[in-house]
Design an enzyme around this catalytic site. Sequence first.
Site, PDB file in Angstrom:
ATOM      1  N   PHE A 123       1.347  -3.186   4.656  1.00  0.00           N
ATOM      2  CA  PHE A 123       1.792  -4.480   5.160  1.00  0.00           C
ATOM      3  C   PHE A 123       3.304  -4.565   4.977  1.00  0.00           C
ATOM      4  O   PHE A 123       3.865  -4.050   4.014  1.00  0.00           O
ATOM      5  CB  PHE A 123       1.130  -5.607   4.370  1.00  0.00           C
ATOM      6  CG  PHE A 123      -0.251  -5.974   4.863  1.00  0.00           C
ATOM      7  CD1 PHE A 123      -0.867  -5.277   5.873  1.00  0.00           C
ATOM      8  CD2 PHE A 123      -0.926  -7.041   4.289  1.00  0.00           C
ATOM      9  CE1 PHE A 123      -2.133  -5.620   6.322  1.00  0.00           C
ATOM     10  CE2 PHE A 123      -2.191  -7.397   4.727  1.00  0.00           C
ATOM     11  CZ  PHE A 123      -2.799  -6.694   5.742  1.00  0.00           C
ATOM     12  N   LYS A 152     -10.080   7.136   0.376  1.00  0.00           N
ATOM     13  CA  LYS A 152     -10.565   5.764   0.256  1.00  0.00           C
ATOM     14  C   LYS A 152     -12.055   5.648   0.546  1.00  0.00           C
ATOM     15  O   LYS A 152     -12.686   4.650   0.170  1.00  0.00           O
ATOM     16  CB  LYS A 152      -9.759   4.846   1.168  1.00  0.00           C
ATOM     17  CG  LYS A 152      -8.303   4.694   0.747  1.00  0.00           C
ATOM     18  CD  LYS A 152      -7.537   3.780   1.688  1.00  0.00           C
ATOM     19  CE  LYS A 152      -6.087   3.647   1.260  1.00  0.00           C
ATOM     20  NZ  LYS A 152      -5.309   4.904   1.422  1.00  0.00           N
ATOM     21  N   HIS A 184      -4.220   7.747   5.293  1.00  0.00           N
ATOM     22  CA  HIS A 184      -4.306   6.416   4.691  1.00  0.00           C
ATOM     23  C   HIS A 184      -5.737   5.918   4.841  1.00  0.00           C
ATOM     24  O   HIS A 184      -6.326   5.414   3.900  1.00  0.00           O
ATOM     25  CB  HIS A 184      -3.296   5.480   5.349  1.00  0.00           C
ATOM     26  CG  HIS A 184      -3.104   4.196   4.618  1.00  0.00           C
ATOM     27  ND1 HIS A 184      -2.771   4.143   3.283  1.00  0.00           N
ATOM     28  CD2 HIS A 184      -3.211   2.893   5.027  1.00  0.00           C
ATOM     29  CE1 HIS A 184      -2.665   2.873   2.899  1.00  0.00           C
ATOM     30  NE2 HIS A 184      -2.933   2.104   3.933  1.00  0.00           N
ATOM     31  N   HIS A 213      -9.730   1.082  -1.320  1.00  0.00           N
ATOM     32  CA  HIS A 213      -8.270   0.978  -1.181  1.00  0.00           C
ATOM     33  C   HIS A 213      -7.687   0.449  -2.482  1.00  0.00           C
ATOM     34  O   HIS A 213      -7.810  -0.743  -2.795  1.00  0.00           O
ATOM     35  CB  HIS A 213      -7.949   0.038  -0.025  1.00  0.00           C
ATOM     36  CG  HIS A 213      -6.522   0.088   0.421  1.00  0.00           C
ATOM     37  ND1 HIS A 213      -5.505   0.629  -0.340  1.00  0.00           N
ATOM     38  CD2 HIS A 213      -5.927  -0.346   1.570  1.00  0.00           C
ATOM     39  CE1 HIS A 213      -4.364   0.520   0.301  1.00  0.00           C
ATOM     40  NE2 HIS A 213      -4.591  -0.071   1.458  1.00  0.00           N
ATOM     41  N   GLU A 247      -3.162   5.073  13.161  1.00  0.00           N
ATOM     42  CA  GLU A 247      -2.801   6.213  12.318  1.00  0.00           C
ATOM     43  C   GLU A 247      -3.217   7.541  12.936  1.00  0.00           C
ATOM     44  O   GLU A 247      -2.429   8.499  12.962  1.00  0.00           O
ATOM     45  CB  GLU A 247      -3.454   6.077  10.943  1.00  0.00           C
ATOM     46  CG  GLU A 247      -3.222   7.297  10.057  1.00  0.00           C
ATOM     47  CD  GLU A 247      -3.854   7.188   8.688  1.00  0.00           C
ATOM     48  OE1 GLU A 247      -3.595   8.094   7.854  1.00  0.00           O
ATOM     49  OE2 GLU A 247      -4.599   6.217   8.422  1.00  0.00           O
ATOM     50  N   CYS A 296       0.797  -1.231   0.000  1.00  0.00           N
ATOM     51  CA  CYS A 296       0.000   0.000   0.000  1.00  0.00           C
ATOM     52  C   CYS A 296       0.829   1.281   0.000  1.00  0.00           C
ATOM     53  O   CYS A 296       0.265   2.379  -0.079  1.00  0.00           O
ATOM     54  CB  CYS A 296      -0.937   0.007   1.200  1.00  0.00           C
ATOM     55  SG  CYS A 296      -1.807  -1.541   1.424  1.00  0.00           S
TER      56      CYS A 296
END
Length: 421
Positions: A409, A344, A315, A349, A326, A178
Site C-alpha cells: 500500500f 503466503k 508477493h 501475509h 504482479e 508490506c
Amino acid sequence: MSSEKYLRHDGKRRVVITGGGMLSALGDDWQEAFLTLKSNKNCIVYMKEWDAFNLMNTRLACPYVKELPSYPRKKIRGMGRVALLSLVATDRALKMAGFMDDDGQASEELRAGRTGIAYGSCMGSMDSIVSLYAMIAHNDTSKIDSQTYIKCMPQTCAANLSVYYGIRGRIITTNTACTSGSQSIGYAYEAIANGMQDIMIAGGAEELVSPDAAVFDTMGATAILNDMPETEPRPFDKDRDGLVIGEGAGTLILEDMEHAVSRGAKIYAEVAGFGTNADGTHITNPNRETMAQAMELAIQNAGIDKECISYINAHGTATHAGDIAETQATYSVFQRSVPISSTKSFIGHTLGACGAIEAWCSVNMMREGWFHPTLNLKNVDGECGSLDYIKGEGRLIEAEYVMSNNFAFGGINTSLIFHKI
C-alpha cells in the site's frame, strides 16, 4: 583498497548474508521452516476471539503461538510485542553470524559505529496505541506512562534494537507496510555496498492484531472460508477469495564480503541486486508497469541477464487485483515461464515482516535446491501471467540466482536478487 574479487561489477563492495533469524508459524529457524514447507500443509487457524466483531467477515489468521524468550525487564521495558518479535529474530540472526556469544553478549564490533540497522513494521504495538486513544475517548490518562509512545511509535523496532545492542551506526526505518522488510534489506545492502557501513541488521516484524484484518476486510480483500482454514489463502487460483493476516519477524545480517571473509564467517548468499520505486498513481491499486520497473531495476543493479533468474518468490497475497498485476508484470519482464510460488500460502501475509521472512526462505531454498509450492493452487486464474506456478510437492531447481518481490500500500515496490556462492 579491496581486491577485485570483493568488488561488484559496478566497482562497489559485494554484500553477503552471514546470518538470519526468523519466527513465524513456519518455525523458529530454517530447519523447522523447511519441514513445515515440505509438509504441504498451511498454518492458518480460526480466530475464535474474532467472533466478537460482528461486521468483520474473516475469522482466519496465522498467529505466532509459542512463548517468547524472557529478557531482563529493564532492557525491554520500551518494547511492545512487535519490537519483542524483532528482538528474538535479531538475536538468532546475530548468533548465527557469530556476533553474539553463548551468554548472549553482543560483540564489541556491533558498537563500534560501523554497524547499522534498517528495520521496519507497519506500525507500533496496538496495546499502546489503544492506551493513547483512551485519553481522547475517555479522558483517561492513567494508561499512559513513559514507555507508551516508545512502544507504539513507527520506528519502535529499529530504535529499540539500537539501544538493546548499543549500536551506533546509521538507523534506517522502513515503515512502508508490506515492503518494510524487503526495503530494509535493500537499503542495508546499499549502505554497505557504498561503504557507509560494514555490517547491517536488516528486517521487519509485525504483531497480529484484529484491526489489521479489518482494514483488508472492509475492502473485501480477506479470505472468508472460515470453516476451512486449511484451504486459505489461495494465491493465483481462479477461485481465491482474499488474503489472510499473519504474524512474525525476520532478520538478516548483511556484511561487506571482505569483512566477512577476514573474520572467517560462514556466508549464506550474496545480495546481488535491489530495485525499488513508487507507483505514483494510486494509494492501494497495484500498478503492473511500475512493478515491472522495480524488477528491471533489480536485474540491472545485479548486472546479470534476466535469464539467470531461476525462481521468484512472489508477493502472492491471493487478492484478485494484486495477483493479476504482479504476475502480468513478472511475465512482461521475463517473457518466459519462470518458476514462481508464494510463501503466503503457508503463513498468510505477515505485513511488515513478509519481505524479510520470504527473503530468508528464498535464500535457504536456493541453498537446498528445493522450492516450495503455492498451496491450494488448483486452477491458475486465466488472467494471471503465463508463469511456471509451482504446485504439489514443490520443485527441485539448481538455482544460482533467485528473486524475491514485495509490493505495498502506498504504491511502493521492491525486488531483491540473491546469488548462491
